[in-house]
Design a protein around this motif. Structure first.
Motif, PDB file in Angstrom:
ATOM      1  N   GLY A  96       0.859  -1.079   0.244  1.00 50.43           N
ATOM      2  CA  GLY A  96      -0.179   0.137   0.229  1.00 50.43           C
ATOM      3  C   GLY A  96       0.919   1.561  -0.097  1.00 50.43           C
ATOM      4  N   TRP A  97       2.093   0.952   0.640  1.00 52.13           N
ATOM      5  CA  TRP A  97       2.965   1.768   1.154  1.00 52.13           C
ATOM      6  C   TRP A  97       3.063   2.536  -0.694  1.00 52.13           C
ATOM      7  CZ3 TRP A  97       8.441   2.523   0.264  1.00 52.13           C
ATOM      8  CH2 TRP A  97       8.640   4.027   0.415  1.00 52.13           C
ATOM      9  N   LEU A  98       4.326   2.043  -1.168  1.00 50.24           N
ATOM     10  CA  LEU A  98       4.639   1.634  -2.168  1.00 50.24           C
ATOM     11  C   LEU A  98       4.119   2.224  -3.594  1.00 50.24           C
ATOM     12  CD1 LEU A  98       6.496  -1.436  -2.473  1.00 50.24           C
ATOM     13  CD2 LEU A  98       7.629   0.283  -2.386  1.00 50.24           C
ATOM     14  N   VAL A  99       2.720   2.095  -3.444  1.00 54.06           N
ATOM     15  CA  VAL A  99       2.190   2.468  -4.560  1.00 54.06           C
ATOM     16  C   VAL A  99       0.813   4.004  -3.734  1.00 54.06           C
ATOM     17  CG1 VAL A  99      -0.449   1.443  -4.003  1.00 54.06           C
ATOM     18  CG2 VAL A  99       0.660   1.829  -6.151  1.00 54.06           C
ATOM     19  N   SER A 100       1.056   3.933  -2.561  1.00 53.62           N
ATOM     20  CA  SER A 100       0.155   4.996  -2.457  1.00 53.62           C
ATOM     21  C   SER A 100       0.501   6.663  -2.213  1.00 53.62           C
ATOM     22  CB  SER A 100       0.249   5.598  -1.015  1.00 53.62           C
ATOM     23  OG  SER A 100       1.525   5.941  -0.373  1.00 53.62           O
ATOM     24  N   GLY A 101       1.909   7.057  -3.521  1.00 52.95           N
ATOM     25  CA  GLY A 101       2.503   8.034  -4.311  1.00 52.95           C
ATOM     26  C   GLY A 101       1.860   8.167  -4.868  1.00 52.95           C
ATOM     27  N   SER A 102       1.970   7.400  -5.993  1.00 58.08           N
ATOM     28  CA  SER A 102       1.344   6.613  -7.272  1.00 58.08           C
ATOM     29  C   SER A 102       0.279   7.467  -7.411  1.00 58.08           C
ATOM     30  CB  SER A 102       1.963   5.769  -8.063  1.00 58.08           C
ATOM     31  OG  SER A 102       3.404   6.018  -8.216  1.00 58.08           O
ATOM     32  N   THR A 103      -0.387   6.660  -6.380  1.00 56.92           N
ATOM     33  CA  THR A 103      -2.370   7.063  -7.108  1.00 56.92           C
ATOM     34  C   THR A 103      -2.199   8.690  -6.194  1.00 56.92           C
ATOM     35  OG1 THR A 103      -1.829   6.156  -4.327  1.00 56.92           O
ATOM     36  CG2 THR A 103      -2.613   4.528  -5.415  1.00 56.92           C
ATOM     37  N   ARG A 104      -1.678   9.200  -4.564  1.00 56.96           N
ATOM     38  CA  ARG A 104      -1.995  10.547  -4.888  1.00 56.96           C
ATOM     39  C   ARG A 104      -1.486  11.163  -5.932  1.00 56.96           C
ATOM     40  NH1 ARG A 104       1.474  12.913  -0.101  1.00 56.96           N
ATOM     41  NH2 ARG A 104       3.511  12.618  -0.766  1.00 56.96           N
ATOM     42  N   ARG A 105      -0.771  11.076  -6.257  1.00 60.09           N
ATOM     43  CA  ARG A 105       0.002  12.095  -7.588  1.00 60.09           C
ATOM     44  C   ARG A 105      -0.917  11.946  -8.404  1.00 60.09           C
ATOM     45  NH1 ARG A 105       4.594  10.638  -5.453  1.00 60.09           N
ATOM     46  NH2 ARG A 105       4.897   8.791  -7.370  1.00 60.09           N
ATOM     47  N   LEU A 106      -1.238  10.729  -8.836  1.00 61.73           N
ATOM     48  CA  LEU A 106      -2.882  10.668 -10.325  1.00 61.73           C
ATOM     49  C   LEU A 106      -4.436  10.875  -9.849  1.00 61.73           C
ATOM     50  CD1 LEU A 106      -1.523   7.357 -11.786  1.00 61.73           C
ATOM     51  CD2 LEU A 106      -0.819   9.186 -12.477  1.00 61.73           C
ATOM     52  N   GLY A 107      -4.213  11.175  -8.538  1.00 65.40           N
ATOM     53  CA  GLY A 107      -5.527  12.012  -8.156  1.00 65.40           C
ATOM     54  C   GLY A 107      -5.935  10.461  -7.961  1.00 65.40           C
ATOM     55  N   VAL A 108      -5.835   9.255  -7.364  1.00 63.27           N
ATOM     56  CA  VAL A 108      -6.717   7.771  -7.523  1.00 63.27           C
ATOM     57  C   VAL A 108      -6.914   7.423  -6.476  1.00 63.27           C
ATOM     58  CG1 VAL A 108      -6.963   5.110  -8.281  1.00 63.27           C
ATOM     59  CG2 VAL A 108      -6.045   7.104 -10.173  1.00 63.27           C
ATOM     60  N   PRO A 109      -8.410   6.956  -5.812  1.00 59.53           N
ATOM     61  CA  PRO A 109      -8.191   6.680  -4.494  1.00 59.53           C
ATOM     62  C   PRO A 109      -7.830   5.382  -3.962  1.00 59.53           C
ATOM     63  CG  PRO A 109     -10.655   6.196  -6.103  1.00 59.53           C
ATOM     64  CD  PRO A 109      -9.194   7.506  -6.430  1.00 59.53           C
ATOM     65  N   LEU A 110      -7.221   4.843  -2.806  1.00 62.44           N
ATOM     66  CA  LEU A 110      -6.620   3.799  -2.810  1.00 62.44           C
ATOM     67  C   LEU A 110      -7.322   3.311  -1.516  1.00 62.44           C
ATOM     68  CD1 LEU A 110      -3.777   1.820  -2.350  1.00 62.44           C
ATOM     69  CD2 LEU A 110      -2.801   3.569  -0.807  1.00 62.44           C
ATOM     70  N   VAL A 111      -7.345   1.602  -1.872  1.00 62.62           N
ATOM     71  CA  VAL A 111      -7.505   0.802  -0.941  1.00 62.62           C
ATOM     72  C   VAL A 111      -6.651  -0.374  -0.748  1.00 62.62           C
ATOM     73  CG1 VAL A 111      -9.211  -0.919  -0.669  1.00 62.62           C
ATOM     74  CG2 VAL A 111     -10.045   1.284  -0.866  1.00 62.62           C
ATOM     75  N   VAL A 112      -5.818  -0.287   0.973  1.00 62.47           N
ATOM     76  CA  VAL A 112      -5.682  -1.077   0.989  1.00 62.47           C
ATOM     77  C   VAL A 112      -5.801  -2.874   2.427  1.00 62.47           C
ATOM     78  CG1 VAL A 112      -2.645  -1.530   2.946  1.00 62.47           C
ATOM     79  CG2 VAL A 112      -3.343   1.204   1.409  1.00 62.47           C
ATOM     80  N   THR A 113      -5.157  -3.194   1.912  1.00 63.88           N
ATOM     81  CA  THR A 113      -6.093  -4.606   3.046  1.00 63.88           C
ATOM     82  C   THR A 113      -5.035  -5.036   3.207  1.00 63.88           C
ATOM     83  OG1 THR A 113      -7.729  -5.267   1.548  1.00 63.88           O
ATOM     84  CG2 THR A 113      -6.618  -6.805   2.850  1.00 63.88           C
ATOM     85  N   LEU A 114      -5.179  -5.092   5.086  1.00 62.54           N
ATOM     86  CA  LEU A 114      -4.348  -5.732   5.548  1.00 62.54           C
ATOM     87  C   LEU A 114      -4.961  -7.534   6.157  1.00 62.54           C
ATOM     88  CD1 LEU A 114      -4.665  -2.053   8.214  1.00 62.54           C
ATOM     89  CD2 LEU A 114      -2.552  -3.114   6.099  1.00 62.54           C
ATOM     90  N   HIS A 115      -3.712  -8.173   6.074  1.00 58.92           N
ATOM     91  CA  HIS A 115      -3.737  -9.105   6.323  1.00 58.92           C
ATOM     92  C   HIS A 115      -2.591  -9.785   7.288  1.00 58.92           C
ATOM     93  CE1 HIS A 115      -4.948 -10.278   2.170  1.00 58.92           C
ATOM     94  NE2 HIS A 115      -4.576  -8.765   1.243  1.00 58.92           N
TER      95      HIS A 115
END
Length: 380
Positions: A96-115
């Motif tokens: 989730g952290w690895l992709v969170s910067g990209s989603t923020r820059r692209l303005g796309v909502p992020l959902v993270v599942t913890l396992h």
């Protein structure tokens, strides 16, 4: 009307042990799944249609390392933009952290599942590694529109580590429900399915079976591989157990062997390094096949196994109680049958893949809309 697009992100796409990721994505109906990974994993779950952001060459490996160090990658930004998602769903907190910067820059909502290990072992690592993992988790929590926990235990850990309780949902990942099991010859008394790692408790299982009188020892089938496989094999041989080791197998083979077994053993425990389960899907798969589970009061397991109703639970690492529960079920066919039938009913009611994925799509809708979060639990 075109479907909304959900990018399912897993940095290593996709280990054979993570069938739950593929099953859940493939079960989406209102949202169209598109799988994106940093690198491709050679496994039965890999697909040619999977998008891979970083090529397996020196430049690609250097750029992936830069992403891991900084959380920024123009290559990942571009790969994500090409897929034009309406939402990104990352599995595991670190991913989730690895992709969170990209989603923020692209303005796309992020959902993270913890396992599991993402909020147990990894944040508890000593020194700089643990501090970095905790910092990355907090950033992922802050940037995510929603955080999904696979059990109540995992939810509580996420909140302790800094997740906003209003953002966190407990949502159980479902499993496919096969047709009602037909009567079939049983080749195995007890089956274990999982990685041979400390948190799975496979060594406790071998010791527990060894405690039983020779005349009542079960035929034991162990499916999986991992760093503890060799010592567990040696110990089973020392104890003279009737134990068959199959190594890692495809989901289809696992389902066949579950149908040929009487009891699932899932003696999970907290590993010495703090690693914990989330909620093992193997228990759900066994329940859907009509098998009772002999398991432990660990993490989310009591949400899937009701003691005395769908299986038998004991304290972690209590090998004596584990042996007694195995002996009880092996010696009482009527009890075994009743608990197995109840296990299937419980899984059908609370862990059906299609029902759970419909609820997941409602969470996607909520994340995309940005409306205020409400309850902390959805479904099941």
């Amino acid at each position: 009307m075109s479907q909304s697009r959900a990018v399912i992100w897993r940095s290593h796409l996709l280990p054979g042990s993570e069938t739950f990721v593929r099953n859940q994505g493939d079960a989406l109906t209102r949202w169209a799944p598109h799988y994106l990974g940093a690198v491709k994993v050679a496994s039965p779950l890999a697909r040619d249609s999977d998008a891979i952001a970083f090529p397996d060459d020196p430049r690609g490996r250097a750029e992936l390392l830069r992403l891991k160090l900084t959380g920024r990658s123009a290559r990942l930004d571009a790969a994500l933009a090409r897929l034009a998602p309406d939402l990104v769903h990352a599995h595991f907190g670190g991913d989730g952290w690895l992709v969170s910067g990209s989603t923020r820059r692209l303005g796309v909502p992020l959902v993270v599942t913890l396992h599991g290990q993402d909020v147990t072992r990894q944040p508890a690592l000593p020194g700089a590694r643990g501090a970095r993992n905790r910092r990355h988790l907090r950033q992922a929590f802050d940037r995510a529109a929603l955080v999904i926990a696979v059990s109540e235990f995992i939810r509580d850990r996420a909140v302790v580590l800094g997740a906003d309780p209003a953002k966190v949902r407990v949502h159980h990942i479902g499993v496919p429900i096969p047709p009602p099991p037909a009567a079939a010859p049983k080749r195995w008394d007890v089956i274990f399915v999982g990685r041979f790692v400390a948190k799975k408790g496979v060594d406790d299982l071998v010791e527990a079976v060894g405690m039983l009188p020779a005349a009542r020892r079960p035929r034991l089938l162990l499916v999986g591989s991992g760093p503890l496989e060799a010592p567990v094999r040696r110990r089973a041989a020392e104890l003279g157990l009737d134990a068959t080791f199959l190594g890692a197998q495809s989901p289809e083979v696992v389902r066949r062997h579950l149908a040929e077994s009487r009891i699932l053993a899932a003696p999970s425990r907290t590993a010495p390094d703090g690693d914990c389960e989330g909620l093992p899907t193997t228990i759900l798969e066994a329940g859907s096949a009509g098998l009772p589970a002999v398991a432990t009061y660990h993490s989310g397991i009591p949400e899937a196994v009701r003691h005395g109703v769908t299986g038998l639970l004991s304290a972690e690492r209590d090998q004596t109680a584990l042996a007694a529960h195995l002996d009880t079920l092996l010696g009482d066919e009527a009890l075994r049958t009743r608990l197995g039938a109840a296990a299937r009913t419980h899984v059908e009611a609370h862990f059906d893949l299609h029902r759970q994925t419909r609820l997941l799509e409602e969470l996607y809708d909520e994340a995309r809309s940005g409306r205020p979060a409400g309850a902390t639990r959805v479904g099941s």
